[in-house]
Structures are given as C-alpha cells and as structure tokens.
Design a protein around this motif. Structure first.
Motif, PDB file in Angstrom:
ATOM      1  N   GLU A   1      28.150 -25.608  27.499  1.00 59.60           N
ATOM      2  CA  GLU A   1      26.868 -25.350  28.164  1.00 59.60           C
ATOM      3  C   GLU A   1      25.862 -24.751  27.185  1.00 59.60           C
ATOM      4  N   ALA A   2      26.310 -23.800  26.355  1.00 62.09           N
ATOM      5  CA  ALA A   2      25.412 -23.161  25.380  1.00 62.09           C
ATOM      6  C   ALA A   2      24.881 -24.179  24.384  1.00 62.09           C
ATOM      7  N   VAL A   3      25.758 -25.061  23.906  1.00 57.61           N
ATOM      8  CA  VAL A   3      25.338 -26.079  22.935  1.00 57.61           C
ATOM      9  C   VAL A   3      24.335 -27.044  23.565  1.00 57.61           C
ATOM     10  N   LYS A   4      24.519 -27.358  24.846  1.00 59.93           N
ATOM     11  CA  LYS A   4      23.578 -28.244  25.549  1.00 59.93           C
ATOM     12  C   LYS A   4      22.252 -27.548  25.848  1.00 59.93           C
ATOM     13  N   ALA A   5      22.317 -26.267  26.182  1.00 64.75           N
ATOM     14  CA  ALA A   5      21.140 -25.540  26.669  1.00 64.75           C
ATOM     15  C   ALA A   5      20.205 -25.053  25.572  1.00 64.75           C
ATOM     16  N   HIS A   6      20.700 -24.943  24.342  1.00 61.12           N
ATOM     17  CA  HIS A   6      19.894 -24.361  23.263  1.00 61.12           C
ATOM     18  C   HIS A   6      19.761 -25.360  22.115  1.00 61.12           C
ATOM     19  N   GLN A   7      18.564 -25.401  21.557  1.00 59.76           N
ATOM     20  CA  GLN A   7      18.307 -26.337  20.462  1.00 59.76           C
ATOM     21  C   GLN A   7      19.162 -26.013  19.242  1.00 59.76           C
ATOM     22  N   VAL A   8      19.283 -24.722  18.919  1.00 56.61           N
ATOM     23  CA  VAL A   8      20.081 -24.301  17.765  1.00 56.61           C
ATOM     24  C   VAL A   8      21.090 -23.256  18.220  1.00 56.61           C
ATOM     25  N   VAL A   9      22.360 -23.510  17.906  1.00 56.52           N
ATOM     26  CA  VAL A   9      23.436 -22.579  18.228  1.00 56.52           C
ATOM     27  C   VAL A   9      24.230 -22.308  16.957  1.00 56.52           C
ATOM     28  N   ILE A  10      24.442 -21.030  16.668  1.00 56.03           N
ATOM     29  CA  ILE A  10      25.298 -20.616  15.558  1.00 56.03           C
ATOM     30  C   ILE A  10      26.534 -19.981  16.173  1.00 56.03           C
ATOM     31  N   VAL A  11      27.698 -20.543  15.859  1.00 56.18           N
ATOM     32  CA  VAL A  11      28.958 -20.066  16.427  1.00 56.18           C
ATOM     33  C   VAL A  11      29.765 -19.362  15.342  1.00 56.18           C
ATOM     34  N   ASP A  12      30.170 -18.134  15.645  1.00 60.17           N
ATOM     35  CA  ASP A  12      31.062 -17.367  14.774  1.00 60.17           C
ATOM     36  C   ASP A  12      32.448 -17.433  15.404  1.00 60.17           C
ATOM     37  N   ALA A  13      33.340 -18.215  14.794  1.00 50.55           N
ATOM     38  CA  ALA A  13      34.725 -18.313  15.273  1.00 50.55           C
ATOM     39  C   ALA A  13      35.522 -17.249  14.535  1.00 50.55           C
TER      40      ALA A  13
ATOM     41  N   ASN B   1      20.419 -29.484  18.300  1.00 51.75           N
ATOM     42  CA  ASN B   1      20.210 -30.543  19.292  1.00 51.75           C
ATOM     43  C   ASN B   1      21.540 -31.120  19.776  1.00 51.75           C
ATOM     44  N   GLY B   2      22.526 -30.236  19.980  1.00 55.72           N
ATOM     45  CA  GLY B   2      23.811 -30.651  20.518  1.00 55.72           C
ATOM     46  C   GLY B   2      24.786 -31.241  19.522  1.00 55.72           C
ATOM     47  N   GLU B   3      24.353 -31.401  18.274  1.00 53.48           N
ATOM     48  CA  GLU B   3      25.203 -32.012  17.246  1.00 53.48           C
ATOM     49  C   GLU B   3      25.594 -30.981  16.191  1.00 53.48           C
ATOM     50  N   ARG B   4      26.809 -31.084  15.714  1.00 56.77           N
ATOM     51  CA  ARG B   4      27.268 -30.198  14.641  1.00 56.77           C
ATOM     52  C   ARG B   4      26.424 -30.465  13.402  1.00 56.77           C
ATOM     53  N   ASP B   5      25.931 -29.389  12.781  1.00 54.47           N
ATOM     54  CA  ASP B   5      24.998 -29.545  11.662  1.00 54.47           C
ATOM     55  C   ASP B   5      25.384 -28.662  10.478  1.00 54.47           C
ATOM     56  N   GLY B   6      26.649 -28.364  10.347  1.00 57.47           N
ATOM     57  CA  GLY B   6      27.089 -27.607   9.183  1.00 57.47           C
ATOM     58  C   GLY B   6      28.129 -26.570   9.531  1.00 57.47           C
ATOM     59  N   THR B   7      28.960 -26.255   8.535  1.00 57.47           N
ATOM     60  CA  THR B   7      30.051 -25.305   8.713  1.00 57.47           C
ATOM     61  C   THR B   7      30.237 -24.501   7.440  1.00 57.47           C
ATOM     62  N   VAL B   8      30.521 -23.217   7.603  1.00 58.35           N
ATOM     63  CA  VAL B   8      30.921 -22.361   6.486  1.00 58.35           C
ATOM     64  C   VAL B   8      32.251 -21.731   6.871  1.00 58.35           C
ATOM     65  N   VAL B   9      33.257 -21.920   6.025  1.00 57.01           N
ATOM     66  CA  VAL B   9      34.566 -21.322   6.259  1.00 57.01           C
ATOM     67  C   VAL B   9      34.705 -20.128   5.324  1.00 57.01           C
ATOM     68  N   GLY B  10      34.978 -18.969   5.916  1.00 57.26           N
ATOM     69  CA  GLY B  10      35.120 -17.750   5.133  1.00 57.26           C
ATOM     70  C   GLY B  10      33.894 -16.873   5.242  1.00 57.26           C
ATOM     71  N   ALA B  11      34.048 -15.639   4.782  1.00 63.32           N
ATOM     72  CA  ALA B  11      32.965 -14.649   4.861  1.00 63.32           C
ATOM     73  C   ALA B  11      32.058 -14.773   3.648  1.00 63.32           C
ATOM     74  N   LYS B  12      31.476 -15.939   3.482  1.00 63.32           N
ATOM     75  CA  LYS B  12      30.600 -16.246   2.345  1.00 63.32           C
ATOM     76  C   LYS B  12      29.160 -16.027   2.772  1.00 63.32           C
ATOM     77  N   LEU B  13      28.705 -14.793   2.612  1.00 65.99           N
ATOM     78  CA  LEU B  13      27.402 -14.399   3.137  1.00 65.99           C
ATOM     79  C   LEU B  13      26.252 -15.299   2.684  1.00 65.99           C
ATOM     80  N   PRO B  14      26.084 -15.588   1.387  1.00 65.02           N
ATOM     81  CA  PRO B  14      24.952 -16.452   1.009  1.00 65.02           C
ATOM     82  C   PRO B  14      25.005 -17.823   1.681  1.00 65.02           C
ATOM     83  N   ALA B  15      26.194 -18.393   1.799  1.00 66.13           N
ATOM     84  CA  ALA B  15      26.328 -19.711   2.432  1.00 66.13           C
ATOM     85  C   ALA B  15      26.015 -19.632   3.926  1.00 66.13           C
ATOM     86  N   ILE B  16      26.429 -18.545   4.576  1.00 65.23           N
ATOM     87  CA  ILE B  16      26.141 -18.360   6.001  1.00 65.23           C
ATOM     88  C   ILE B  16      24.641 -18.211   6.210  1.00 65.23           C
TER      89      ILE B  16
END
Length: 106
Positions: A14-26, A83-98
């Motif tokens: 629902e969050a991914v559908k409802a918001h244009q940009v979503v940043i998820v911290d897993a 816009n509901g599509e995955r647009d990038g991923t950073v694995v690890g606590a890499k602050l500049p990349a995040i």
C-alpha cells in the motif's frame, strides 16, 4: 516526516502504491550496522528537501516473506521505489551510497 514502521506485507505494498517515492530500510533488531544507520535515516526523513519521500522500515525477522520477495540477503538493505517501481538498492551501512540513492529520487 518520520520513518514509518511497516508491520505487514500488505501495508508495504500500500505504501509503495500510495507514495511517489518510498525509501525502505530493511533491518534486524540484532544488527549493529542497522542500529548505526537508523538515526541517520531518521534525520534524513526530517530534512525539508526530502519532505515528499516516504521513509519506511521493515524488520526482516518479522516479515520473512516480504524480505524474500524483495531479495534481502544482508542487513541493512536500503531500497528505493519510485512510482511503484524499484529504483535502486544499497546493501550495507554505506552512508554515502545511501545518501546518493535517496537524493537521486528527487
């Protein structure tokens, strides 16, 4: 804004559908790097330039099915959705990349 704790797979979708940009911290509660990066992401969520970004957290141990669906293999994993599509991923606590991943969404 704030970082929203997503408790169910349906709430995530629902969050991914409802918001244009979503940043998820897993994250995982036992993960040291996750604990280190969490306050930085929380601070980003309060910045004026990111006011239109929906920041969310998912606990991989609480949502294993969603974690598998998202292909999470290490924590923290930061995933951007635009816009509901995955647009990038950073694995690890890499602050500049995040920071770059989040800024790219604007």
């Amino acid at each position: 804004m704030t970082v929203h704790n997503i408790a169910t797979k349906d709430a995530f979708h629902e969050a991914v559908k409802a918001h244009q940009v979503v940043i998820v911290d897993a994250f995982a509660t036992w993960c040291g790097p996750c604990k280190a990066i969490a306050p930085i992401i929380a601070k980003m969520s309060e910045e004026e330039k990111f006011k239109d970004v929906f920041f969310a957290k998912i606990d991989v141990d609480d949502l294993p099915e969603l974690s598998q669906e998202l292909g999470i293999t290490a924590m923290p994993t930061i995933i951007a959705f635009k816009n509901g599509e995955r647009d990038g991923t950073v694995v690890g606590a890499k602050l500049p990349a995040i920071q770059e991943l989040v800024a790219k969404q604007l």
